[in-house]
Design a protein around this motif. Structure first.
Motif, PDB file in Angstrom:
ATOM      1  N   ASN A  57      -9.599 -32.050 -42.704  1.00 62.57           N
ATOM      2  CA  ASN A  57     -10.859 -31.807 -43.720  1.00 62.57           C
ATOM      3  C   ASN A  57     -11.247 -32.475 -43.092  1.00 62.57           C
ATOM      4  OD1 ASN A  57     -12.701 -30.483 -45.551  1.00 62.57           O
ATOM      5  ND2 ASN A  57     -12.283 -32.848 -47.338  1.00 62.57           N
ATOM      6  N   THR A  58     -11.971 -32.072 -42.006  1.00 61.45           N
ATOM      7  CA  THR A  58     -13.536 -32.906 -40.743  1.00 61.45           C
ATOM      8  C   THR A  58     -14.600 -31.601 -40.634  1.00 61.45           C
ATOM      9  OG1 THR A  58     -12.388 -32.464 -38.791  1.00 61.45           O
ATOM     10  CG2 THR A  58     -11.617 -34.476 -40.592  1.00 61.45           C
ATOM     11  N   ALA A  59     -15.142 -32.628 -40.282  1.00 64.64           N
ATOM     12  CA  ALA A  59     -16.705 -31.514 -39.034  1.00 64.64           C
ATOM     13  C   ALA A  59     -16.041 -31.091 -37.798  1.00 64.64           C
ATOM     14  CB  ALA A  59     -18.092 -32.645 -39.389  1.00 64.64           C
ATOM     15  N   LEU A  60     -15.042 -31.944 -37.394  1.00 70.83           N
ATOM     16  CA  LEU A  60     -14.379 -31.625 -36.135  1.00 70.83           C
ATOM     17  C   LEU A  60     -13.265 -30.307 -36.440  1.00 70.83           C
ATOM     18  CD1 LEU A  60     -14.039 -32.299 -33.214  1.00 70.83           C
ATOM     19  CD2 LEU A  60     -12.327 -33.174 -33.759  1.00 70.83           C
ATOM     20  N   ALA A  61     -13.219 -30.405 -37.278  1.00 68.68           N
ATOM     21  CA  ALA A  61     -11.781 -29.148 -37.934  1.00 68.68           C
ATOM     22  C   ALA A  61     -12.987 -28.113 -37.865  1.00 68.68           C
ATOM     23  CB  ALA A  61     -11.350 -29.447 -39.350  1.00 68.68           C
ATOM     24  N   ASN A  62     -14.129 -27.491 -38.983  1.00 71.82           N
ATOM     25  CA  ASN A  62     -15.286 -26.216 -38.826  1.00 71.82           C
ATOM     26  C   ASN A  62     -15.250 -26.701 -37.865  1.00 71.82           C
ATOM     27  OD1 ASN A  62     -14.377 -26.509 -41.724  1.00 71.82           O
ATOM     28  ND2 ASN A  62     -16.226 -28.318 -42.229  1.00 71.82           N
ATOM     29  N   GLU A  63     -16.249 -27.409 -36.822  1.00 75.45           N
ATOM     30  CA  GLU A  63     -15.949 -26.662 -35.604  1.00 75.45           C
ATOM     31  C   GLU A  63     -15.236 -26.063 -34.933  1.00 75.45           C
ATOM     32  OE1 GLU A  63     -18.920 -29.012 -31.416  1.00 75.45           O
ATOM     33  OE2 GLU A  63     -17.831 -30.313 -33.077  1.00 75.45           O
ATOM     34  N   VAL A  64     -14.148 -26.560 -33.993  1.00 73.37           N
ATOM     35  CA  VAL A  64     -13.373 -26.341 -34.036  1.00 73.37           C
ATOM     36  C   VAL A  64     -12.601 -24.899 -34.104  1.00 73.37           C
ATOM     37  CG1 VAL A  64     -10.145 -26.695 -33.376  1.00 73.37           C
ATOM     38  CG2 VAL A  64     -12.248 -28.526 -32.878  1.00 73.37           C
ATOM     39  N   ALA A  65     -12.524 -24.773 -35.892  1.00 67.95           N
ATOM     40  CA  ALA A  65     -12.327 -23.395 -36.261  1.00 67.95           C
ATOM     41  C   ALA A  65     -12.900 -22.634 -35.565  1.00 67.95           C
ATOM     42  CB  ALA A  65     -12.143 -23.687 -37.807  1.00 67.95           C
ATOM     43  N   GLN A  66     -14.385 -22.273 -35.397  1.00 69.28           N
ATOM     44  CA  GLN A  66     -15.013 -21.472 -35.044  1.00 69.28           C
ATOM     45  C   GLN A  66     -14.887 -20.820 -33.909  1.00 69.28           C
ATOM     46  OE1 GLN A  66     -18.639 -22.541 -35.454  1.00 69.28           O
ATOM     47  NE2 GLN A  66     -19.631 -20.525 -34.651  1.00 69.28           N
ATOM     48  N   PHE A  67     -14.228 -22.022 -33.147  1.00 75.58           N
ATOM     49  CA  PHE A  67     -14.312 -21.749 -31.406  1.00 75.58           C
ATOM     50  C   PHE A  67     -13.045 -20.407 -31.851  1.00 75.58           C
ATOM     51  CE2 PHE A  67     -17.038 -25.155 -30.800  1.00 75.58           C
ATOM     52  CZ  PHE A  67     -18.146 -24.410 -29.394  1.00 75.58           C
ATOM     53  N   VAL A  68     -12.033 -21.354 -32.427  1.00 74.16           N
ATOM     54  CA  VAL A  68     -10.686 -20.799 -32.398  1.00 74.16           C
ATOM     55  C   VAL A  68     -10.612 -19.517 -32.089  1.00 74.16           C
ATOM     56  CG1 VAL A  68      -8.279 -21.151 -32.747  1.00 74.16           C
ATOM     57  CG2 VAL A  68      -9.787 -22.606 -31.982  1.00 74.16           C
ATOM     58  N   HIS A  69     -11.148 -19.265 -33.625  1.00 77.49           N
ATOM     59  CA  HIS A  69     -10.794 -17.659 -34.346  1.00 77.49           C
ATOM     60  C   HIS A  69     -11.685 -16.930 -33.921  1.00 77.49           C
ATOM     61  CE1 HIS A  69      -9.817 -20.553 -38.493  1.00 77.49           C
ATOM     62  NE2 HIS A  69      -8.661 -20.114 -37.268  1.00 77.49           N
ATOM     63  N   GLU A  70     -12.654 -17.094 -32.674  1.00 75.58           N
ATOM     64  CA  GLU A  70     -13.617 -16.096 -32.044  1.00 75.58           C
ATOM     65  C   GLU A  70     -12.748 -16.007 -31.162  1.00 75.58           C
ATOM     66  OE1 GLU A  70     -17.839 -17.070 -32.743  1.00 75.58           O
ATOM     67  OE2 GLU A  70     -17.859 -17.242 -34.517  1.00 75.58           O
ATOM     68  N   GLY A  71     -12.295 -16.956 -30.555  1.00 80.13           N
ATOM     69  CA  GLY A  71     -11.320 -16.664 -29.309  1.00 80.13           C
ATOM     70  C   GLY A  71     -12.378 -17.175 -27.855  1.00 80.13           C
ATOM     71  N   ASN A  72     -12.472 -18.176 -28.295  1.00 75.75           N
ATOM     72  CA  ASN A  72     -13.914 -18.877 -27.570  1.00 75.75           C
ATOM     73  C   ASN A  72     -13.415 -19.865 -26.991  1.00 75.75           C
ATOM     74  OD1 ASN A  72     -15.942 -16.411 -27.309  1.00 75.75           O
ATOM     75  ND2 ASN A  72     -16.632 -17.502 -29.219  1.00 75.75           N
ATOM     76  N   PRO A  73     -13.194 -20.662 -25.999  1.00 73.17           N
ATOM     77  CA  PRO A  73     -13.277 -21.935 -25.381  1.00 73.17           C
ATOM     78  C   PRO A  73     -13.070 -22.897 -26.393  1.00 73.17           C
ATOM     79  CG  PRO A  73     -14.707 -20.784 -23.582  1.00 73.17           C
ATOM     80  CD  PRO A  73     -14.176 -19.804 -24.718  1.00 73.17           C
ATOM     81  N   VAL A  74     -12.789 -24.466 -26.296  1.00 71.00           N
ATOM     82  CA  VAL A  74     -13.175 -25.003 -27.199  1.00 71.00           C
ATOM     83  C   VAL A  74     -13.515 -26.353 -26.128  1.00 71.00           C
ATOM     84  CG1 VAL A  74     -12.313 -26.680 -28.560  1.00 71.00           C
ATOM     85  CG2 VAL A  74     -11.575 -24.983 -28.710  1.00 71.00           C
ATOM     86  N   PRO A  75     -14.870 -26.892 -26.840  1.00 74.08           N
ATOM     87  CA  PRO A  75     -16.020 -27.504 -25.051  1.00 74.08           C
ATOM     88  C   PRO A  75     -14.760 -28.716 -24.578  1.00 74.08           C
ATOM     89  CG  PRO A  75     -17.338 -26.759 -27.547  1.00 74.08           C
ATOM     90  CD  PRO A  75     -15.805 -26.795 -27.470  1.00 74.08           C
ATOM     91  N   ASP A  76     -15.252 -28.521 -23.499  1.00 75.77           N
ATOM     92  CA  ASP A  76     -14.680 -29.280 -22.167  1.00 75.77           C
ATOM     93  C   ASP A  76     -14.446 -31.703 -23.745  1.00 75.77           C
ATOM     94  OD1 ASP A  76     -13.538 -27.858 -20.976  1.00 75.77           O
ATOM     95  OD2 ASP A  76     -15.124 -27.936 -19.427  1.00 75.77           O
ATOM     96  N   ASN A  77     -15.100 -31.745 -23.169  1.00 78.38           N
ATOM     97  CA  ASN A  77     -15.466 -32.697 -24.620  1.00 78.38           C
ATOM     98  C   ASN A  77     -14.316 -33.062 -25.250  1.00 78.38           C
ATOM     99  OD1 ASN A  77     -16.805 -31.106 -26.007  1.00 78.38           O
ATOM    100  ND2 ASN A  77     -17.850 -32.809 -26.864  1.00 78.38           N
ATOM    101  N   ILE A  78     -14.008 -31.841 -26.303  1.00 76.67           N
ATOM    102  CA  ILE A  78     -12.917 -32.033 -27.244  1.00 76.67           C
ATOM    103  C   ILE A  78     -11.914 -32.118 -26.610  1.00 76.67           C
ATOM    104  CG2 ILE A  78     -11.939 -31.300 -29.448  1.00 76.67           C
ATOM    105  CD1 ILE A  78     -14.521 -30.157 -29.742  1.00 76.67           C
ATOM    106  N   MET A  79     -11.360 -31.204 -25.628  1.00 76.65           N
ATOM    107  CA  MET A  79     -10.403 -31.100 -24.851  1.00 76.65           C
ATOM    108  C   MET A  79      -9.693 -32.620 -24.311  1.00 76.65           C
ATOM    109  SD  MET A  79      -8.468 -28.406 -26.291  1.00 76.65           S
ATOM    110  CE  MET A  79      -7.474 -29.024 -25.187  1.00 76.65           C
ATOM    111  N   THR A  80     -10.755 -32.708 -24.025  1.00 72.51           N
ATOM    112  CA  THR A  80     -10.717 -33.978 -23.248  1.00 72.51           C
ATOM    113  C   THR A  80      -9.947 -35.592 -23.865  1.00 72.51           C
ATOM    114  OG1 THR A  80     -12.224 -33.806 -21.266  1.00 72.51           O
ATOM    115  CG2 THR A  80     -11.563 -35.778 -21.454  1.00 72.51           C
TER     116      THR A  80
END
Length: 220
Positions: A47-70
């Motif tokens: 239950n975090t702001a990061l979770a909401n940000e990541v969910a939007q990318f994943v559920h639309e099939g778009n790549p998660v930003p490199d800074n998060i993945m790194t």
């Protein structure tokens, strides 16, 4: 099977079996299976702001930003001298970032026909109780036989059917977008790896019974 601790990445389209075979062979080799997809799905459940940000990318099939993945990979890969990594990198830029975190000594490059791959992904189901992934799609076409993977045995019985769920990123429109992005980036990514590390090419031509020995060779 090699006794050397390997640092391998699996490159291939979404849903081609990277996670299945990484999970199968990692314990045989004695290294952890690192799945960026699983790591991101764990983040989404928080239950975090990061979770909401990541969910939007994943559920639309778009790549998660490199800074998060790194950040995710630095935390995970720093704990092991060897690993099988699946789901990353997907672009040349990500490959170069990964090389700043850890050396790579092997790439397993997986390919699978887009039409059959789409059918398999659409047939994927996850049991919400035990978390195991199954597949209801039965493929038998042009000599490629991939029977469904259905619940059986003591760990996951018929009750799993009651809890089957389809992942939000397994919808046809999302799959089409993810495959398009994979094809856009994979040519440049694989050209880089073919010039820097040993690459083992594996084409999916059947189910686990057919592919297990082929992957064993790739990881040996």
């Amino acid at each position: 099977m090699s006794s050397k601790l390997i640092r391998a990445v699996m490159i291939g389209p979404p849903g081609c079996g990277k996670g299945t075979y990484a999970a199968m062979f990692a314990p045989r080799i004695g290294v952890p299976h690192v799945s960026t997809g699983d790591a991101l799905r764990k983040i989404i459940k928080t239950n975090t702001a990061l979770a909401n940000e990541v969910a939007q990318f994943v559920h639309e099939g778009n790549p998660v930003p490199d800074n998060i993945m790194t950040s995710v990979l630095k935390e995970t890969l720093s704990k092991s001298r060897g690993f099988i990594l699946d789901g990353y990198p997907r672009t040349l830029e990500q490959a170069l970032l990964l090389e700043q975190i850890t050396p790579i000594d092997r790439v397993v490059h997986v390919t699978f026909r887009d039409d059959l791959l789409t059918r398999k992904i659409c047939g994927r189901r996850v049991c919400s109780k035990c978390g195991i992934s199954w597949n209801i799609e039965d493929i038998n076409e042009d000599g490629i036989v991939m029977p469904p993977l259905l619940p059986e045995g003591p760990n996951c019985g018929p009750r799993c059917y009651e809890y089957f769920e389809r992942r939000k990123d397994d919808e046809p429109s999302v799959i089409k977008n993810r495959l398009r992005q994979h094809h856009e980036h994979s040519k440049q990514l694989m050209a880089h790896y073919r010039n820097t590390v040993p690459v083992h090419d594996v084409e999916i031509i059947g189910g686990i019974a057919v592919m297990e020995d082929i992957f064993a060779t790739a990881f040996s």
